[in-house]
Design a protein around this motif. Structure first.
Motif, short mmCIF file in Angstrom:
data_model
loop_
_atom_site.label_atom_id
_atom_site.label_comp_id
_atom_site.label_asym_id
_atom_site.label_seq_id
_atom_site.Cartn_x
_atom_site.Cartn_y
_atom_site.Cartn_z
N ASP A 19 158.38 -30.19 129.22
CA ASP A 19 157.07 -30.66 129.68
C ASP A 19 157.06 -32.19 129.69
OD1 ASP A 19 154.39 -31.26 130.12
OD2 ASP A 19 153.66 -29.68 128.82
N PHE A 21 154.55 -34.28 130.15
CA PHE A 21 153.27 -34.92 129.83
C PHE A 21 153.39 -35.95 128.72
CE2 PHE A 21 149.28 -34.95 127.36
CZ PHE A 21 148.42 -35.45 128.32
N ASN A 22 154.00 -35.56 127.59
CA ASN A 22 154.10 -36.47 126.46
C ASN A 22 154.98 -37.67 126.76
OD1 ASN A 22 152.53 -34.68 125.10
ND2 ASN A 22 154.03 -34.12 123.57
N GLY A 26 153.13 -42.32 127.35
CA GLY A 26 153.88 -42.82 126.23
C GLY A 26 154.69 -44.06 126.62
N ARG A 28 153.58 -43.72 122.58
CA ARG A 28 152.26 -43.70 121.97
C ARG A 28 152.33 -44.18 120.53
NH1 ARG A 28 153.51 -39.12 124.04
NH2 ARG A 28 153.64 -38.04 122.05
N TYR A 47 150.87 -38.02 113.40
CA TYR A 47 150.31 -37.38 114.59
C TYR A 47 150.64 -38.25 115.80
CZ TYR A 47 147.73 -34.32 111.47
OH TYR A 47 147.42 -33.40 110.50
N SER A 48 151.19 -37.62 116.85
CA SER A 48 151.63 -38.40 118.00
C SER A 48 150.50 -38.72 118.97
CB SER A 48 152.75 -37.67 118.75
OG SER A 48 152.28 -36.50 119.36
N PHE A 49 149.35 -38.06 118.83
CA PHE A 49 148.18 -38.42 119.63
C PHE A 49 147.26 -39.27 118.76
CE2 PHE A 49 149.21 -34.35 121.95
CZ PHE A 49 149.60 -34.97 123.12
N THR A 152 142.22 -27.62 118.94
CA THR A 152 142.62 -29.02 118.85
C THR A 152 141.43 -29.83 118.38
OG1 THR A 152 144.20 -28.71 120.67
CG2 THR A 152 143.61 -30.98 120.11
N ARG A 184 155.98 -43.07 119.62
CA ARG A 184 156.46 -41.75 119.99
C ARG A 184 156.66 -41.67 121.49
NH1 ARG A 184 159.04 -37.73 120.37
NH2 ARG A 184 158.60 -35.70 119.47
N GLY A 186 158.69 -39.14 124.72
CA GLY A 186 158.66 -37.74 125.13
C GLY A 186 159.82 -36.97 124.54
#
Length: 206
Positions: A19, A21-22, A26, A28, A47-49, A152, A184, A186
């Motif tokens: 995926d 997205f991350n 990024g 991040r 936490y990566s978010f 979440t 962080r 992907g």
């Protein structure tokens, strides 16, 4: 469909090996969060978010996929600390993300020292070159565009105390690259390190 572009609708899958997205959103900042339950059991988890969301008062936030110990502790006590993840502490940060029972102290697991905070009751990582003491502002359960509740949880906190290693201040100005923060990326294991060589200047239009 644009030629030369890969297009997909996330609900239908991305049709890629991993995926993206991350990796796209990024690198991040890492939300390296300390908390404790009402019995005083310490928790430390990355936490990566994570990011900053307001300037005055300063507000930071992280998103937890799943109602994990950090969220539970912060809702119970109303406090947490954030720490700058740096290259020197990368291995310790990574060790603190181990899936362990709630009573396991990740400070001890990662070989880190809890230091008493000045404003909040939650201790922070003594080895961290920057730490924020935070009081809970909001816990928001995220939902999809169709209104479906997600597992979440967005945790927002007001920064009420800031610890900065004085070696990171030059004539009173914080030097971002001097701490060698890590971010962080992907994929399952990608991180990036900020260095002075990557810096460039760009003034806002007047």
């Amino acid at each position: 469909m644009r030629d030369g572009f890969h297009f997909y609708e996330p609900r239908q899958g991305h049709d890629l090996p991993h995926d993206p997205f991350n990796a796209i959103v990024g690198p991040r900042p890492i939300g390296w969060i300390s908390s404790q339950d009402r019995d005083g059991h310490l928790n430390l988890a990355p936490y990566s978010f994570f990011n900053a969301f307001n300037y005055t008062p300063p507000i930071v936030g992280f998103s937890s996929i799943g109602y994990k110990d950090s969220v539970r502790n912060i809702e119970a006590t109303g406090e947490f600390c954030w720490h700058l993840a740096t290259r020197a502490l990368a291995e310790q940060m990574n060790a603190s993300c181990a899936a362990v029972a709630p009573e396991v102290d990740e400070f001890a697991l990662a070989g880190l020292t809890p230091r008493s905070s000045q404003v909040v009751g939650v201790p922070h990582v003594a080895e961290a070159r920057v730490a924020f003491e935070c009081r809970l502002s909001q816990v928001v359960r995220l939902q999809a565009a169709d209104g479906t509740s997600l597992d979440t949880w967005l945790v927002l906190g007001e920064v009420v105390g800031v610890h900065i290693d004085k070696q990171l201040l030059r004539e009173g100005v914080y030097q971002t690259a001097a701490a060698h923060p890590i971010l962080r990326g992907g994929g399952p294991a990608d991180y990036f390190e900020i260095s002075a060589e990557q810096n460039f200047k760009m003034a806002r239009p007047k």
